[in-house]
Scaffold this motif. Structure first.
Motif, PDB file in Angstrom:
ATOM      1  N   ILE A  26       0.833  -1.205   0.000  1.00  0.00           N
ATOM      2  CA  ILE A  26       0.000   0.000   0.000  1.00  0.00           C
ATOM      3  C   ILE A  26       0.868   1.256   0.000  1.00  0.00           C
ATOM      4  O   ILE A  26       0.624   2.211  -0.756  1.00  0.00           O
ATOM      5  N   ARG A  30       1.091   3.734  -3.247  1.00  0.00           N
ATOM      6  CA  ARG A  30       0.731   5.149  -3.060  1.00  0.00           C
ATOM      7  C   ARG A  30       1.830   6.056  -3.596  1.00  0.00           C
ATOM      8  O   ARG A  30       1.557   7.073  -4.246  1.00  0.00           O
ATOM      9  N   MET A  37      -5.177   8.147  -4.776  1.00  0.00           N
ATOM     10  CA  MET A  37      -5.926   7.484  -3.724  1.00  0.00           C
ATOM     11  C   MET A  37      -7.000   6.548  -4.270  1.00  0.00           C
ATOM     12  O   MET A  37      -7.450   5.635  -3.563  1.00  0.00           O
ATOM     13  N   ALA A  38      -7.412   6.746  -5.516  1.00  0.00           N
ATOM     14  CA  ALA A  38      -8.389   5.823  -6.117  1.00  0.00           C
ATOM     15  C   ALA A  38      -7.752   4.448  -6.292  1.00  0.00           C
ATOM     16  O   ALA A  38      -8.354   3.412  -5.976  1.00  0.00           O
ATOM     17  N   THR A  39      -6.503   4.439  -6.797  1.00  0.00           N
ATOM     18  CA  THR A  39      -5.782   3.179  -6.961  1.00  0.00           C
ATOM     19  C   THR A  39      -5.500   2.534  -5.610  1.00  0.00           C
ATOM     20  O   THR A  39      -5.679   1.330  -5.427  1.00  0.00           O
ATOM     21  N   GLY A  41      -7.172   2.967  -2.894  1.00  0.00           N
ATOM     22  CA  GLY A  41      -8.448   2.510  -2.336  1.00  0.00           C
ATOM     23  C   GLY A  41      -8.875   1.161  -2.891  1.00  0.00           C
ATOM     24  O   GLY A  41      -9.369   0.304  -2.155  1.00  0.00           O
ATOM     25  N   LYS A  42      -8.673   0.964  -4.198  1.00  0.00           N
ATOM     26  CA  LYS A  42      -9.013  -0.327  -4.802  1.00  0.00           C
ATOM     27  C   LYS A  42      -8.160  -1.452  -4.220  1.00  0.00           C
ATOM     28  O   LYS A  42      -8.646  -2.540  -3.932  1.00  0.00           O
ATOM     29  N   ALA A  44      -6.699  -1.446  -1.279  1.00  0.00           N
ATOM     30  CA  ALA A  44      -7.115  -1.643   0.116  1.00  0.00           C
ATOM     31  C   ALA A  44      -8.394  -2.471   0.186  1.00  0.00           C
ATOM     32  O   ALA A  44      -8.529  -3.360   1.047  1.00  0.00           O
ATOM     33  N   ALA A  45      -9.324  -2.191  -0.727  1.00  0.00           N
ATOM     34  CA  ALA A  45     -10.567  -2.979  -0.767  1.00  0.00           C
ATOM     35  C   ALA A  45     -10.267  -4.431  -1.104  1.00  0.00           C
ATOM     36  O   ALA A  45     -10.868  -5.361  -0.535  1.00  0.00           O
TER      37      ALA A  45
END
Length: 372
Positions: A26, A30, A37-39, A41-42, A44-45
């Protein structure tokens, strides 16, 4: 079934190593994406979904999962075939499909785990007959069909990962050294012939870019332009020295900001690790992977039957070879393959598929033999 488990046998170390690798992933993703943060966030999900799947699968008897191996095999083959007809093309390769609700996935990533499950059933069932020609021919047919579908995408690197994984599982199933010696006696001269034919442009099943990558590996002097990204990757890793330049550095000389590499967050993420976290960061990442592979092999040693042993060995081989390949590409040891670094590179399909495999290994650990 839950009450029958001795949860003292739950291998928390296995999850700890994967989570630590995820955390590093992560941070580096980043940085590699300039704080997109979109990448992040994906990814992390994907970690959350993967952990949930691993936890759930760890409580399902692996015998039941292996009992569905035929269905899993057909499902994987169907998805791989669908890629060739309705696949999404990205950068000249068609490796993805879009599914309702779920979105875009890469079926070949899930096929790796599916074939480990199927291979565990088949090789476990026929372990005592593993040296018979009929058993090996059927194995070649069963595993060769999805591999050919993956090659057609084209995706040579994933095909090689699957072949290596299955070969390791066949070895654990107890194949005779006569077969191993015979295979080496055939493959070594075939490898030499392959390189010769490649230089003459006589290998029809390879794309031009694949051929150039291999030729650049065996003949760097005459194909220097094909090594551009790997040379930059090596310089980036070396520039990190002992402690690295620090995460999120934005200097123009940075490998991610100077347009020196493509796909820094996936194929060449180890270059970013080397540059920003230095030699210490690289050693920590490699040590975590070594510990993860060791735990899978230790679970294989303690498994109560051949099926469990094959499942754990398959995951160990997959993790070890894919990790080594990614790092070997970033350091110029291997030709450019395009394989992600497990649990670190960006890619939700790869991440979730690996967690599925880890979940099954965790169940094998829960059913391990009692200590004597």
């Amino acid at each position: 079934m839950l009450l029958e488990y001795d949860f003292k046998k739950f291998n928390f170390r296995l999850l700890l190593y994967t989570v630590l690798l995820n955390m590093i992933g992560i941070l580096v993703i980043r940085s590699a994406t300039n704080q997109d943060m979109a990448t992040v966030g994906k990814q992390a999900a994907g970690i959350v979904i993967g952990l949930a799947l691993a936890a759930g699968l760890s409580l399902i008897p692996y015998q039941k999962i292996v009992g569905l191996s035929g269905t899993i095999y057909l499902f994987c083959a169907a998805l791989l075939a669908a890629v060739l007809f309705v696949g999404v093309n990205v950068n000249g390769a068609t490796r993805w499909i879009r599914l309702p609700v779920i979105g875009q996935i890469q079926p070949s990533e899930f096929a790796k785990i599916g074939l480990i499950i199927f291979g565990s059933w088949y090789l476990g069932k026929y372990a005592e007959q593993i040296d018979r020609v009929r058993t090996l021919i059927l194995a070649a047919a069963f595993f060769g069909f999805p591999v050919l579908l993956i090659l057609a995408e084209p995706n040579l690197s994933t095909s090689l990962v699957i072949i290596f994984t299955i070969i390791c599982m066949i070895f654990i199933a107890g194949i005779s050294f006569k077969w191993i010696g015979g295979a080496l006696a055939v493959l070594i001269p075939c490898g030499v012939l392959f390189i010769y034919m490649l230089k003459q442009g006589m290998v029809p099943f390879l794309q031009d870019y694949q051929a150039r990558r291999i030729l650049a590996w065996v003949d760097r002097a005459n194909y220097a332009d094909a090594n551009y990204q790997q040379d930059n990757s090596i310089m980036a890793i070396g520039s990190g020295l002992l402690n690295g330049k620090g995460l999120n550095n934005n200097t123009l000389a940075s490998v991610k900001n100077g347009n020196f590499l493509s796909e820094e967050q996936t194929d060449f993420i180890f270059a970013v690790i080397g540059e920003e976290l230095g030699f210490i960061g690289c050693v920590i990442v490699i040590a975590l992977f070594a510990a993860l592979v060791f735990e899978c092999l230790w679970m294989a040693h303690q498994a109560k039957d051949m099926t469990g042993r094959l499942l754990c060995t398959g995951m160990a081989a997959l993790l070890a070879f894919q990790t080594f390949s990614n790092i070997a590409v970033a350091t110029g040891i291997f030709p450019n393959t395009g394989l992600p670094l497990p649990f670190i590179s960006y890619g939700v399909s790869s991440l979730i598929s690996m967690y599925i495999g880890i979940g099954i290994v965790l169940n094998v650990a829960l059913q391990r033999k009692n200590k004597h």
